[in-house]
Design an enzyme around this catalytic site. Structure first.
Site, PDB file in Angstrom:
ATOM      1  CG  HIS A   1      -1.825   1.031   1.402  1.00 49.66           C
ATOM      2  ND1 HIS A   1      -2.921   1.426   0.781  1.00 49.66           N
ATOM      3  CD2 HIS A   1      -1.641   2.522   1.795  1.00 49.66           C
ATOM      4  CE1 HIS A   1      -3.620   2.601   0.692  1.00 49.66           C
ATOM      5  NE2 HIS A   1      -2.759   3.306   1.691  1.00 49.66           N
TER       6      HIS A   1
ATOM      7  CG  ASP B   1     -11.843   4.059   5.691  1.00 45.24           C
ATOM      8  OD1 ASP B   1     -11.422   4.821   6.500  1.00 45.24           O
ATOM      9  OD2 ASP B   1     -11.913   3.884   4.622  1.00 45.24           O
TER      10      ASP B   1
ATOM     11  NE  ARG C   1     -10.080  10.833   9.073  1.00 42.75           N
ATOM     12  CZ  ARG C   1      -9.390  10.092   8.556  1.00 42.75           C
ATOM     13  NH1 ARG C   1      -9.639   8.878   7.839  1.00 42.75           N
ATOM     14  NH2 ARG C   1      -8.289  10.393   8.266  1.00 42.75           N
TER      15      ARG C   1
ATOM     16  CB  SER D   1      -8.418   5.685   7.266  1.00 39.23           C
ATOM     17  OG  SER D   1      -8.787   5.517   6.155  1.00 39.23           O
TER      18      SER D   1
ATOM     19  CE  LYS E   1      -8.823   2.409   3.173  1.00 40.91           C
ATOM     20  NZ  LYS E   1      -9.132   3.919   2.952  1.00 40.91           N
TER      21      LYS E   1
HETATM   22  N1  URA Z   1      -5.889   7.118   2.789  1.00 41.37           N
HETATM   23  C1  URA Z   1      -6.873   6.493   3.484  1.00 41.37           C
HETATM   24  O1  URA Z   1      -7.261   5.640   2.827  1.00 41.37           O
HETATM   25  N2  URA Z   1      -7.308   7.070   4.598  1.00 41.37           N
HETATM   26  C2  URA Z   1      -7.087   8.238   5.153  1.00 41.37           C
HETATM   27  O2  URA Z   1      -7.521   8.464   6.069  1.00 41.37           O
HETATM   28  C3  URA Z   1      -5.874   8.841   4.500  1.00 41.37           C
HETATM   29  C4  URA Z   1      -5.209   8.440   3.361  1.00 41.37           C
END
Ligand code: URA
Length: 433
Positions: free
Chosen positions: A82, A161, A168, A183, A187
């Site tokens: 990621h 999320d 947010r 967050s 995932k």
């Molecule tokens: N990428 C994400 O998936 N979440 C965040 O809060 C910031 C960047």
């Protein structure tokens, strides 16, 4: 339990209990907690922070808020990567096939681009015929047979999320390191892989602007992964200048093909080898030196390139076209942007260069905007280079002269020139293992 209790606790700087965090995540996801109370809690978290334990519990609750991908049908060691997002970041197109060719199983879900950053799914979709929507059965079958599949997010992964991120975004509470870590990691946990390498970007094109914040985010995500039973390492890398030279979807596939064929930008090649070695080290239990050698040899031998073409073909893409015509998509219009003056290129505001690519048509301002796969830019000069007035700095590609005008103005506004070269930063700023 009531939201008022959670709000008072966090307002006073206390750590929330696991039960309180579970109450918030499940209640908000189900629609039982109103936005105004959730927003107040998120702001209190932003101001007061969270302990590592709170962040790990929050991540775990968010990961369990929807479907979780069960990778048990995959035969072998599963791995994922990621990146926290940047400009010109096409590393997945290189690292995923490289690690698969070296023996890992890469079952990867990727995202689309939004704003100034690109997304791997869009890059892959620029390849004629490439399918990013596979059924779970097709996905697992391909990972077992080919060793790698990269698809768009399917199912209802981490719905908490999605809801929390939308709130947010609207309440200026994105920039909390604990919330960002939860967050991202929710995932990744829901996507199921046992081994994960994180590329935490730092600089003018990234979420994290300082090495200290990037280090904090990297350390927290690695810690969360460990507490949740995954093998996670992180590399902190410079995003004060775009990665590589090509920005835009098909253009980035073209640049990835160059690296896979052992040509092209040295810093991009180096980063891909570092990320791949991290994943091979943790997934195949190699020493750092063995992993470095294996990554390098897999790239050098052409095995990573062959694996990329195999993946493209397996997902319906025109691998023949890529093999014979690496510049496989042409924009209607192009323009070279010339240096306005003599001098060293001392700064490229990377976020603004990403915005320039977006204005050219390569990105979206809103989630449902269409994108032009051929649009983008190729950089001929980067930070630290000496430029002479009238020499080409970049070539821009778009569907119209109007888009070229907009992209060019934004591109030039990102650049600063000086009489002496600026201090060059290392590409790899740190590691958390
Ligand atoms: N990428 C994400 O998936 N979440 C965040 O809060 C910031 C960047």
């Amino acid at each position: 339990m009531q939201m008022a209790d959670l709000l008072n606790h966090k307002k006073a700087g206390l750590a929330l209990t696991a039960a309180e965090i579970e109450y918030f995540v499940s209640g908000f996801t189900a629609g039982d907690i109103p936005d105004y109370q959730a927003a107040a809690l998120l702001m209190a978290i932003c101001l007061r922070g969270m302990t590592d334990e709170e962040a790990a519990v929050l991540t775990d609750c968010m990961a369990r808020s929807g479907d979780q991908l069960d990778l048990s049908p995959v035969d072998g060691v599963t791995a994922d990567k990621h990146s926290t997002g940047g400009v010109g970041d096409k590393t997945t197109l290189i690292v995923a096939p490289l690690c698969a060719a070296a023996g890992l199983k890469i079952a990867k879900m990727s995202g689309r681009g939004l704003g100034h950053t690109g997304g791997t799914v869009d890059k892959l979709e620029s390849i004629p015929g490439f399918r990013v929507a596979l059924s779970n059965k097709e996905f697992f079958e391909q990972v077992n047979r080919v060793g790698v599949s990269v698809i768009g997010q399917t199912g209802n992964l981490a719905p908490a999320d999605k809801k929390i991120y939308a709130l947010r975004d609207a309440t200026q509470t994105v920039d909390s390191i604990a919330l960002i870590a939860a967050s991202i990691m929710s995932k990744k946990l829901a996507a199921g892989a046992q081994n994960l390498v994180l590329d935490v970007k730092c600089g003018s094109g990234a979420f994290m602007q300082t090495p200290e914040d990037a280090q904090h985010l990297a350390r927290l995500m690695v810690e969360i992964g460990k507490r949740c039973g995954r093998r996670v390492t992180a590399v902190i890398t410079d995003m004060d200048t775009p990665l590589g030279t090509h920005i835009g979807n098909a253009l980035e596939v073209t640049e990835a093909l160059e690296i896979l064929q052992n040509r092209g930008d040295e810093s991009l090649r180096t980063l891909c080898l570092v990320l791949s070695a991290q994943l091979l080290q943790s997934g195949l239990r190699l020493t750092a030196e063995e992993a470095r050698q294996k990554a390098e040899q897999t790239l050098k031998s052409g095995a990573a390139y062959a694996k990329f073409l195999e993946m493209v073909e397996a997902q319906g893409g025109d691998a023949e076209l890529l093999a014979h015509t690496p510049n496989f998509l042409h924009a209607k219009c192009s323009r070279r942007v010339m240096a306005p003056q003599d001098g060293y290129l001392v700064k490229m505001q990377t976020r603004i260069i990403g915005e320039s690519a977006q204005l050219l048509g390569a990105g979206r301002a809103k989630k449902d905007d269409a994108i032009d796969y051929a649009a983008g830019l190729v950089l001929h000069r980067k930070t630290g280079d000496l430029c002479r007035a009238g020499e080409p700095l970049a070539t821009l590609y778009a569907a119209s002269a109007h888009r070229l005008d907009e992209g060019e103005a934004r591109f030039l506004s990102a650049l600063s020139f000086g009489k002496t070269p600026s201090e060059t930063k290392p590409l790899i700023l740190g590691k958390v293992e």
